[in-house]
Design a protein around this motif. Structure first.
Motif, short mmCIF file in Angstrom:
data_model
loop_
_atom_site.label_atom_id
_atom_site.label_comp_id
_atom_site.label_asym_id
_atom_site.label_seq_id
_atom_site.Cartn_x
_atom_site.Cartn_y
_atom_site.Cartn_z
N PRO A 106 -41.87 -27.22 20.43
CA PRO A 106 -41.31 -28.04 21.18
C PRO A 106 -41.05 -29.45 21.02
N GLU A 107 -42.22 -29.84 20.15
CA GLU A 107 -42.26 -31.06 19.73
C GLU A 107 -41.54 -31.59 18.69
N ASP A 108 -40.84 -30.53 17.97
CA ASP A 108 -39.82 -31.07 17.05
C ASP A 108 -38.51 -30.52 17.33
N TYR A 109 -38.17 -29.60 18.24
CA TYR A 109 -36.98 -29.23 18.41
C TYR A 109 -36.47 -29.21 20.01
N THR A 110 -35.35 -29.22 20.37
CA THR A 110 -34.96 -28.85 21.77
C THR A 110 -33.79 -28.47 21.73
N LEU A 111 -33.12 -27.54 22.47
CA LEU A 111 -31.95 -26.96 22.93
C LEU A 111 -31.03 -27.99 23.89
N ALA A 112 -31.47 -28.97 24.33
CA ALA A 112 -30.59 -29.58 25.29
C ALA A 112 -29.30 -30.28 24.45
N SER A 113 -28.25 -30.22 25.21
CA SER A 113 -26.84 -30.43 24.66
C SER A 113 -26.80 -31.79 24.27
N GLY A 114 -25.97 -32.26 23.46
CA GLY A 114 -25.82 -33.59 23.07
C GLY A 114 -25.74 -33.71 21.40
N SER A 115 -25.91 -32.91 20.72
CA SER A 115 -25.86 -32.93 19.28
C SER A 115 -24.84 -31.96 18.49
N PHE A 116 -24.14 -32.18 17.76
CA PHE A 116 -23.14 -31.58 17.06
C PHE A 116 -23.02 -31.61 15.64
N PRO A 117 -22.71 -30.42 15.04
CA PRO A 117 -22.92 -30.68 13.65
C PRO A 117 -21.61 -31.45 13.11
N ILE A 118 -21.82 -32.05 11.90
CA ILE A 118 -20.72 -32.72 11.12
C ILE A 118 -20.38 -31.68 9.96
N ARG A 119 -19.40 -31.02 10.48
CA ARG A 119 -19.23 -29.75 9.40
C ARG A 119 -18.07 -30.38 8.61
N VAL A 120 -17.90 -30.26 6.94
CA VAL A 120 -16.97 -30.63 6.16
C VAL A 120 -16.42 -29.51 5.54
N ARG A 121 -15.20 -29.18 5.58
CA ARG A 121 -14.41 -27.92 5.18
C ARG A 121 -14.65 -27.85 3.50
N GLY A 122 -15.30 -26.70 3.15
CA GLY A 122 -15.70 -26.53 1.95
C GLY A 122 -17.23 -26.83 1.71
N ALA A 123 -17.91 -27.66 2.44
CA ALA A 123 -19.11 -28.01 2.01
C ALA A 123 -20.40 -27.54 3.33
N GLY A 124 -19.76 -27.15 4.28
CA GLY A 124 -20.79 -26.81 5.44
C GLY A 124 -21.04 -28.07 6.36
N VAL A 125 -22.34 -27.77 6.79
CA VAL A 125 -22.94 -28.74 7.77
C VAL A 125 -23.58 -29.97 6.77
N ILE A 126 -23.12 -31.09 7.05
CA ILE A 126 -23.65 -32.27 6.12
C ILE A 126 -24.54 -33.23 6.97
N ALA A 127 -24.42 -33.10 8.21
CA ALA A 127 -25.06 -34.02 9.13
C ALA A 127 -25.02 -33.68 10.75
N ALA A 128 -25.57 -34.52 11.37
CA ALA A 128 -25.52 -34.49 12.92
C ALA A 128 -25.23 -35.39 13.55
N ILE A 129 -24.64 -35.28 14.71
CA ILE A 129 -24.15 -36.59 15.61
C ILE A 129 -24.73 -36.25 16.83
N THR A 130 -25.21 -36.97 17.36
CA THR A 130 -26.04 -36.61 18.68
C THR A 130 -25.99 -38.10 19.63
N VAL A 131 -25.84 -37.71 20.84
CA VAL A 131 -25.81 -38.81 21.83
C VAL A 131 -27.04 -38.28 22.87
N SER A 132 -27.43 -39.22 23.39
CA SER A 132 -28.56 -39.06 24.31
C SER A 132 -28.63 -40.12 25.33
N GLY A 133 -28.75 -39.70 26.87
CA GLY A 133 -28.71 -40.69 27.65
C GLY A 133 -28.14 -40.43 28.93
N LEU A 134 -27.08 -39.34 28.94
CA LEU A 134 -26.51 -38.94 30.25
C LEU A 134 -27.13 -37.48 30.25
N ALA A 135 -26.38 -36.77 31.33
CA ALA A 135 -26.85 -35.36 31.54
C ALA A 135 -26.56 -34.45 30.27
#
Length: 156
Positions: A106-135
């Protein structure tokens, strides 16, 4: 909305919101688009786009707290490990909590919503975009709406 309807909606978002390409310039433009929306809405959020430990975009708006750094780190770690949004992971793990069973630290991961994969066609997930501060659900919606709007502007 039932759990199965919510799962279908979240899966649809991940199928729909795929980039043709994504580089550091795209990270800046996407992050800035979301930041502009957050500023005009008066949201005190932090926005982060990263490739594992390499931060491509970071914005901390007035009202965000130091806690947002920890939420971002843990949310993005979950997305980069499972290649799914934290909202989808949260819905998938309704009967089993991997954070309580010792599977995920739990100190390394959470399932709280607000992060989404940056998925590139033909390459897969290359990054994550995250927002924090709201519900959690509002963090997720801000990200999804930002990606959707960005993809329309670049014609992906």
């Amino acid at each position: 909305m039932t759990v199965s309807q919510r799962l279908a909606e979240l899966r649809q978002q991940e199928e729909e919101l795929v980039f043709a390409r994504f580089d550091n310039h795209d990270a800046w433009r996407l992050g800035s688009l979301i930041a502009d929306h957050a500023i005009s809405s008066g949201f005190g959020v932090a926005i982060d786009i990263r490739r594992h430990n390499l931060v491509l975009f970071r914005c901390v708006l007035p009202g965000a707290t130091a806690d947002q750094e920890e939420w971002i780190r843990r949310k993005s770690a979950s997305v980069l490990r499972f290649e799914r949004s934290t909202a989808l992971l949260s819905e998938q793990f309704t009967d089993f909590d991997p954070l309580q069973r010792g599977w995920l630290a739990p100190e390394d991961y959470t399932l709280a919503s607000g992060s989404f994969p940056i998925r590139v066609r033909g390459a897969g997930v290359i990054a994550a975009i995250t927002v924090s501060g709201l519900a959690s659900d509002e963090d997720h919606q801000l990200v999804v709406e930002g990606i959707r709007k960005y993809l329309k502007t670049v014609g992906a």
